[in-house]
Design a protein around this motif. Structure first.
Motif, mmCIF file in Angstrom:
data_model
loop_
_atom_site.group_PDB
_atom_site.id
_atom_site.type_symbol
_atom_site.label_atom_id
_atom_site.label_comp_id
_atom_site.label_asym_id
_atom_site.label_seq_id
_atom_site.Cartn_x
_atom_site.Cartn_y
_atom_site.Cartn_z
ATOM 1 N N THR A 1 -8.122 3.328 0.208
ATOM 2 C CA THR A 1 -7.449 2.882 1.432
ATOM 3 C C THR A 1 -6.043 2.361 1.128
ATOM 4 O OG1 THR A 1 -8.350 0.629 1.336
ATOM 5 C CG2 THR A 1 -9.622 2.274 2.580
ATOM 6 N N LEU A 2 -5.790 2.051 -0.134
ATOM 7 C CA LEU A 2 -4.440 1.606 -0.516
ATOM 8 C C LEU A 2 -3.399 2.699 -0.303
ATOM 9 C CD1 LEU A 2 -5.259 -0.399 -3.755
ATOM 10 C CD2 LEU A 2 -4.474 -1.309 -1.564
ATOM 11 N N SER A 3 -3.830 3.936 -0.167
ATOM 12 C CA SER A 3 -2.865 5.017 0.055
ATOM 13 C C SER A 3 -2.073 4.798 1.338
ATOM 14 C CB SER A 3 -3.565 6.375 0.088
ATOM 15 O OG SER A 3 -4.399 6.477 1.214
ATOM 16 N N TYR A 4 -2.633 4.070 2.285
ATOM 17 C CA TYR A 4 -1.896 3.800 3.520
ATOM 18 C C TYR A 4 -1.721 2.320 3.848
ATOM 19 C CZ TYR A 4 -6.665 3.598 5.362
ATOM 20 O OH TYR A 4 -7.991 3.295 5.560
ATOM 21 N N CYS A 5 -2.349 1.414 3.101
ATOM 22 C CA CYS A 5 -2.203 -0.008 3.451
ATOM 23 C C CYS A 5 -1.609 -0.861 2.327
ATOM 24 C CB CYS A 5 -3.526 -0.592 3.920
ATOM 25 S SG CYS A 5 -4.729 -0.842 2.618
ATOM 26 N N ALA A 6 -1.151 -0.256 1.243
ATOM 27 C CA ALA A 6 -0.623 -1.028 0.111
ATOM 28 C C ALA A 6 0.595 -1.870 0.499
ATOM 29 C CB ALA A 6 -0.272 -0.101 -1.043
ATOM 30 N N ASP A 7 1.377 -1.393 1.448
ATOM 31 C CA ASP A 7 2.581 -2.124 1.857
ATOM 32 C C ASP A 7 2.283 -3.451 2.539
ATOM 33 O OD1 ASP A 7 4.484 -0.427 0.875
ATOM 34 O OD2 ASP A 7 4.741 0.675 2.753
ATOM 35 N N ILE A 8 1.162 -3.558 3.208
ATOM 36 C CA ILE A 8 0.897 -4.779 3.970
ATOM 37 C C ILE A 8 0.282 -5.887 3.119
ATOM 38 C CG2 ILE A 8 0.678 -3.537 6.148
ATOM 39 C CD1 ILE A 8 -2.361 -3.922 5.927
ATOM 40 N N ILE A 9 -0.106 -5.566 1.901
ATOM 41 C CA ILE A 9 -0.692 -6.573 1.008
ATOM 42 C C ILE A 9 0.444 -7.273 0.267
ATOM 43 C CG2 ILE A 9 -2.203 -6.947 -0.979
ATOM 44 C CD1 ILE A 9 -3.805 -4.503 -0.003
ATOM 45 N N PRO A 10 0.503 -8.603 0.345
ATOM 46 C CA PRO A 10 1.610 -9.326 -0.299
ATOM 47 C C PRO A 10 1.458 -9.371 -1.819
ATOM 48 C CG PRO A 10 0.092 -10.883 0.695
ATOM 49 C CD PRO A 10 -0.398 -9.516 1.066
ATOM 50 N N PHE B 1 -6.613 -5.123 -9.111
ATOM 51 C CA PHE B 1 -5.196 -5.426 -9.306
ATOM 52 C C PHE B 1 -4.414 -4.125 -9.329
ATOM 53 C CE2 PHE B 1 -7.190 -9.238 -11.072
ATOM 54 C CZ PHE B 1 -6.439 -10.219 -10.450
ATOM 55 N N PHE B 2 -3.273 -4.117 -8.627
ATOM 56 C CA PHE B 2 -2.479 -2.889 -8.550
ATOM 57 C C PHE B 2 -1.009 -3.215 -8.340
ATOM 58 C CE2 PHE B 2 -3.413 -3.952 -4.192
ATOM 59 C CZ PHE B 2 -2.315 -3.541 -3.468
ATOM 60 N N VAL B 3 -0.183 -2.206 -8.559
ATOM 61 C CA VAL B 3 1.244 -2.298 -8.255
ATOM 62 C C VAL B 3 1.637 -1.035 -7.506
ATOM 63 C CG1 VAL B 3 1.895 -3.773 -10.199
ATOM 64 C CG2 VAL B 3 1.867 -1.315 -10.494
ATOM 65 N N THR B 4 2.709 -1.145 -6.732
ATOM 66 C CA THR B 4 3.274 0.034 -6.078
ATOM 67 C C THR B 4 4.587 0.367 -6.763
ATOM 68 O OG1 THR B 4 4.364 -1.352 -4.419
ATOM 69 C CG2 THR B 4 2.211 -0.431 -3.846
ATOM 70 N N TYR B 5 4.821 1.655 -6.902
ATOM 71 C CA TYR B 5 6.062 2.121 -7.512
ATOM 72 C C TYR B 5 6.405 3.462 -6.896
ATOM 73 C CZ TYR B 5 9.392 3.815 -10.945
ATOM 74 O OH TYR B 5 10.517 4.314 -11.530
ATOM 75 N N GLN B 6 7.562 3.514 -6.249
ATOM 76 C CA GLN B 6 7.998 4.713 -5.535
ATOM 77 C C GLN B 6 6.894 5.179 -4.596
ATOM 78 O OE1 GLN B 6 9.374 7.399 -8.577
ATOM 79 N NE2 GLN B 6 11.214 6.188 -8.957
ATOM 80 N N ASN B 7 6.293 6.342 -4.848
ATOM 81 C CA ASN B 7 5.246 6.867 -3.964
ATOM 82 C C ASN B 7 3.844 6.697 -4.536
ATOM 83 O OD1 ASN B 7 7.087 7.703 -2.031
ATOM 84 N ND2 ASN B 7 7.415 9.652 -3.065
#
Length: 108
Positions: free
Chosen positions: A45-54, A81-87
């Motif tokens: 589900t992080l594929s579409y909601c990762a941005d809303i998690i602080p 635990f995760f990080v976002t980077y580019q896409n």
């Protein structure tokens, strides 16, 4: 809305395999498969909601990855635990939530 490709580290694959092995040892293989599939579905589900998690404000995980975030899965029993980077969303650790504190040191 931005979408991400979710990627797992080798460590996370090993952790998921350990979870499956443990569940199989106390229950049926079918239960293990259902549990692992639902765990992966929750993580995806992080594929579409990762941005809303602080981002975490803790200092320890920030040393590992500067923009660490966390997702509680399986009714709060596990912390991802995760990080976002580019896409991409990089999942780098899955830990029992009972072991997670600000002082915990989880490394990739």
């Amino acid at each position: 809305m931005k979408t991400y490709k979710v990627r797992f580290t080798r460590k996370v694959y090993d952790q998921i395999e350990s979870i499956a092995t443990y569940i199989t040892s106390i229950n049926t293989i079918e239960s293990s498969i259902r549990y692992v599939n639902s765990l992966i579905d929750e993580i995806l589900t992080l594929s579409y909601c990762a941005d809303i998690i602080p981002k975490l404000q803790w200092k320890t995980p920030q040393v590992v990855y500067p923009n660490t975030k966390r997702l509680l899965v399986k009714k709060g029993k596990l912390t991802v635990f995760f990080v976002t980077y580019q896409n991409y969303v990089l999942i780098y650790d899955i830990v029992p939530s009972s072991l997670v504190t600000e002082e915990s040191n989880f490394t990739p």
